[in-house]
Enzyme design. Sequence first.
Site: not given
Ligand code: IMP
Length: 214
Positions: A9, A72, A156, A158-159
């Site tokens: 990641t 993901d 990070f 959408f937290d």
């Molecule tokens: P990814 O493809 O798993 O990296 O995530 C897709 C999007 O969702 C990325 O912009 C991440 O920042 C957001 N995201 C994934 N997991 C979280 C989380 O636990 N909290 C907040 N945003 C998240």
Amino acid sequence: MGKKIWFLTGNLGKVKEAQQHLHKLGYEVEQLVIDEEISEPQSDNLQSVAQAKITQALPYLPNDDDMLLVEDAGLFVEHLNGFPGVYSAYVLKTIGCNGILKLLSHLESEDPVMNGQMRKAEFQSIAALWNGDKIIFGNGKCPGWISQQIDGEGGFGFDPIFIPFDLDVIGNPLTAGNYGETSTHGATFAAVELEKKQLFSHRMRALNEIISQL
Ligand code: IMP
């Protein structure tokens, strides 16, 4: 030292969460950085995306005895028919948290229970682990709602706009307006300690599902 898991990641926030959780269970987690571009098939099937990433990254695993993790996640907003969902990373980069708040700005009430219902959203995670022999999958969900403003500086993605629903005594999520044993008391994931986020987190649930199959 426990068995090693390489986490493919680019997101250090995710690495930190996985390290904190899996270390307690006896695993050592390290970020796997690969110079080659890993292609992500455009698919709404998160499982096949995870599988494709594992296949591409396996040749880069430093040690044959180590394990390889990919994960993901996405934010699914009920009123927006699940948007941004599989497009979450793109949406975060373009309109960001403020853009999501704007899309929901007509859904605001003085009553927090109404807000919880109208602004309902869910994080979903799918994790896949190569255990040296086969791929094990785990899914996790975290229901909650979108706050009315940005709140908090931690976490990070959408937290800063996501408030999880409370959990009951055995850790299962409740629905809007129900008070449970574990609560952020209306604070977003970005406004609570990481330890607290982990109790609710979609990612921790997905990882737990995998660990239970090892
Ligand atoms: P990814 O493809 O798993 O990296 O995530 C897709 C999007 O969702 C990325 O912009 C991440 O920042 C957001 N995201 C994934 N997991 C979280 C989380 O636990 N909290 C907040 N945003 C998240």
